[in-house]
Design a protein around this motif. Structure first.
Motif, PDB file in Angstrom:
ATOM      1  N   CYS A 131      31.803  50.900 -31.267  1.00 19.63           N
ATOM      2  CA  CYS A 131      33.188  50.777 -31.717  1.00 19.63           C
ATOM      3  C   CYS A 131      34.043  51.807 -30.990  1.00 19.63           C
ATOM      4  N   MET A 132      35.269  51.407 -30.628  1.00 20.00           N
ATOM      5  CA  MET A 132      36.195  52.322 -29.969  1.00 20.00           C
ATOM      6  C   MET A 132      37.590  52.123 -30.567  1.00 20.00           C
ATOM      7  N   LEU A 133      38.205  53.230 -30.941  1.00 20.57           N
ATOM      8  CA  LEU A 133      39.538  53.211 -31.535  1.00 20.57           C
ATOM      9  C   LEU A 133      40.434  54.160 -30.752  1.00 20.57           C
ATOM     10  N   GLY A 134      41.584  53.664 -30.333  1.00 21.54           N
ATOM     11  CA  GLY A 134      42.590  54.507 -29.685  1.00 21.54           C
ATOM     12  C   GLY A 134      43.749  54.737 -30.636  1.00 21.54           C
ATOM     13  N   VAL A 135      44.243  55.983 -30.706  1.00 23.16           N
ATOM     14  CA  VAL A 135      45.345  56.330 -31.608  1.00 23.16           C
ATOM     15  C   VAL A 135      46.393  57.133 -30.840  1.00 23.16           C
ATOM     16  N   THR A 136      47.660  56.762 -30.992  1.00 30.72           N
ATOM     17  CA  THR A 136      48.778  57.472 -30.377  1.00 30.72           C
ATOM     18  C   THR A 136      49.919  57.552 -31.389  1.00 30.72           C
ATOM     19  N   ARG A 137      50.965  58.301 -31.015  1.00 31.65           N
ATOM     20  CA  ARG A 137      52.192  58.331 -31.818  1.00 31.65           C
ATOM     21  C   ARG A 137      53.300  57.605 -31.063  1.00 31.65           C
ATOM     22  N   GLU A 138      53.753  56.498 -31.633  1.00 29.73           N
ATOM     23  CA  GLU A 138      54.864  55.714 -31.085  1.00 29.73           C
ATOM     24  C   GLU A 138      54.699  55.459 -29.588  1.00 29.73           C
ATOM     25  N   ARG A 139      53.496  55.044 -29.227  1.00 24.09           N
ATOM     26  CA  ARG A 139      53.188  54.786 -27.822  1.00 24.09           C
ATOM     27  C   ARG A 139      52.197  53.626 -27.769  1.00 24.09           C
ATOM     28  N   PRO A 140      52.501  52.542 -27.037  1.00 21.48           N
ATOM     29  CA  PRO A 140      51.576  51.407 -27.017  1.00 21.48           C
ATOM     30  C   PRO A 140      50.231  51.777 -26.402  1.00 21.48           C
ATOM     31  N   ILE A 141      49.181  51.235 -26.978  1.00 23.10           N
ATOM     32  CA  ILE A 141      47.832  51.518 -26.490  1.00 23.10           C
ATOM     33  C   ILE A 141      46.963  50.276 -26.660  1.00 23.10           C
ATOM     34  N   GLY A 142      46.075  50.076 -25.700  1.00 19.53           N
ATOM     35  CA  GLY A 142      45.074  49.021 -25.788  1.00 19.53           C
ATOM     36  C   GLY A 142      43.736  49.568 -25.339  1.00 19.53           C
ATOM     37  N   VAL A 143      42.675  49.180 -26.013  1.00 15.97           N
ATOM     38  CA  VAL A 143      41.319  49.587 -25.627  1.00 15.97           C
ATOM     39  C   VAL A 143      40.423  48.358 -25.639  1.00 15.97           C
ATOM     40  N   ASP A 144      39.382  48.409 -24.833  1.00 12.77           N
ATOM     41  CA  ASP A 144      38.404  47.324 -24.869  1.00 12.77           C
ATOM     42  C   ASP A 144      37.040  47.867 -24.490  1.00 12.77           C
ATOM     43  N   VAL A 145      36.011  47.393 -25.189  1.00 14.53           N
ATOM     44  CA  VAL A 145      34.629  47.743 -24.881  1.00 14.53           C
ATOM     45  C   VAL A 145      33.811  46.461 -24.896  1.00 14.53           C
ATOM     46  N   GLU A 146      32.929  46.314 -23.917  1.00 17.02           N
ATOM     47  CA  GLU A 146      32.088  45.126 -23.791  1.00 17.02           C
ATOM     48  C   GLU A 146      30.659  45.543 -23.456  1.00 17.02           C
ATOM     49  N   LYS A 147      29.699  44.844 -24.055  1.00 17.19           N
ATOM     50  CA  LYS A 147      28.292  45.118 -23.779  1.00 17.19           C
ATOM     51  C   LYS A 147      27.941  44.583 -22.391  1.00 17.19           C
ATOM     52  N   ARG A 148      27.222  45.386 -21.621  1.00 18.85           N
ATOM     53  CA  ARG A 148      26.891  45.022 -20.243  1.00 18.85           C
ATOM     54  C   ARG A 148      26.042  43.755 -20.161  1.00 18.85           C
ATOM     55  N   ASP A 149      25.196  43.517 -21.169  1.00 17.09           N
ATOM     56  CA  ASP A 149      24.316  42.354 -21.107  1.00 17.09           C
ATOM     57  C   ASP A 149      24.933  41.127 -21.781  1.00 17.09           C
ATOM     58  N   ALA A 150      26.255  41.114 -21.937  1.00 19.54           N
ATOM     59  CA  ALA A 150      26.926  39.971 -22.556  1.00 19.54           C
ATOM     60  C   ALA A 150      26.580  38.686 -21.812  1.00 19.54           C
ATOM     61  N   ARG A 151      26.319  37.635 -22.566  1.00 20.20           N
ATOM     62  CA  ARG A 151      26.017  36.340 -21.962  1.00 20.20           C
ATOM     63  C   ARG A 151      27.325  35.633 -21.652  1.00 20.20           C
ATOM     64  N   ILE A 152      27.613  35.472 -20.377  1.00 12.48           N
ATOM     65  CA  ILE A 152      28.874  34.854 -19.966  1.00 12.48           C
ATOM     66  C   ILE A 152      28.608  33.849 -18.850  1.00 12.48           C
ATOM     67  N   SER A 153      29.483  32.862 -18.761  1.00 12.06           N
ATOM     68  CA  SER A 153      29.423  31.894 -17.662  1.00 12.06           C
ATOM     69  C   SER A 153      30.293  32.449 -16.542  1.00 12.06           C
ATOM     70  N   LEU A 154      29.684  33.231 -15.668  1.00 14.20           N
ATOM     71  CA  LEU A 154      30.446  33.982 -14.678  1.00 14.20           C
ATOM     72  C   LEU A 154      31.290  33.098 -13.760  1.00 14.20           C
ATOM     73  N   PRO A 155      30.770  32.013 -13.184  1.00 17.04           N
ATOM     74  CA  PRO A 155      31.611  31.205 -12.286  1.00 17.04           C
ATOM     75  C   PRO A 155      32.872  30.688 -12.965  1.00 17.04           C
ATOM     76  N   ASP A 156      32.747  30.231 -14.215  1.00 19.24           N
ATOM     77  CA  ASP A 156      33.909  29.714 -14.937  1.00 19.24           C
ATOM     78  C   ASP A 156      34.921  30.822 -15.219  1.00 19.24           C
TER      79      ASP A 156
END
Length: 247
Positions: free
Chosen positions: A111-136
């Protein structure tokens, strides 16, 4: 669950809370304690998960959000209220009168949480072994310059590069408050030196790269993670990593 001590957050500080939620199901007694601070709506959402490990991940992430926010304001974890913009991005409800911005991401044990004061923020974390259809996904998500860079890499490195690009795009889109409704192929995170991201935006985004600070977040090797924070041009921000005693 006891209150944790308050922490100081200046307007040029960015706090990133990183917590591992190791274990697929979570200790049942501990999980009940975390559930106790959730709202009825959050508990109802938790009950919609089919797999117990996914339910535990959701409960722990929402508990982390509430407990961490309570370190910045005199509000009990269970008392936080949230509202959502038209794209579904949550924010502290205006009636609480708290000037905090936050963004939460979680992925199979992290889990990852970003906190700021009156400032937009975005965070993202993904597992390296995620099953994805890479070509698509390459065709759906990546811009032409990103695909061109990808083609210069050996095939074995494609998934890692895609996940690097993805966490940055997701963090930027979440910071903008519009999520994947943004035209993702008009956003490019390029790596001219192979390591350092460089944001390039098409005119459709009506934005400038120097309005943002973005970087990788140091997490365990089995994850990819990034943060994107709004700033005035050349404004200096301080990123502070924090870890709660327990999730």
């Amino acid at each position: 669950m006891t209150r944790e001590p308050h922490v100081t957050l200046s307007r040029t500080d960015v706090h990133l809370w990183i917590a591992s939620s190791a274990g697929p199901d979570g200790d049942s007694r501990s999980l009940r304690e975390h559930e106790a601070v959730l709202s009825p709506e959050e508990r109802n959402r938790a009950d919609q998960f089919y797999f117990s490990r996914d339910r535990a991940q959701f409960v722990l992430a929402r508990s982390l959000l509430r407990r961490c926010l309570s370190q910045y304001a005199d509000i009990e974890p269970a008392a936080w209220e949230f509202e959502f913009n038209e794209y579904g991005k949550p924010a502290v409800h205006h009636r609480l009168g708290v000037d905090l911005d936050f963004n939460l991401s979680h992925s199979r044990g992290m889990c990852m949480l970003g906190v700021t004061r009156e400032r937009p923020i975005g965070v993202d974390v993904e597992k390296r072994d995620a099953r994805i259809s890479l070509p698509d996904l390459i065709q759906q998500v990546m811009s032409e310059p990103e695909i061109e860079e990808l083609r210069q890499l050996p095939a074995r490195a494609w998934k890692s590069r895609f996940l690097d690009v993805w966490v940055f795009k997701e963090a930027y889109a979440k910071a903008r408050g519009q999520g994947i409704s943004l035209p993702l192929q008009d956003i490019s995170f390029l790596f001219p030196d192979g390591r350092t991201p460089e944001l390039v935006l098409k005119p459709s985004l009506a934005d400038r790269p120097d309005h943002w600070l973005y970087d990788f977040v140091k997490v365990p090797a089995e994850f990819h993670a990034a943060v994107c924070i709004g700033r005035r041009r050349d404004e200096q921000l301080r990123l502070v990593m924090r870890e709660p005693d327990q999730l």
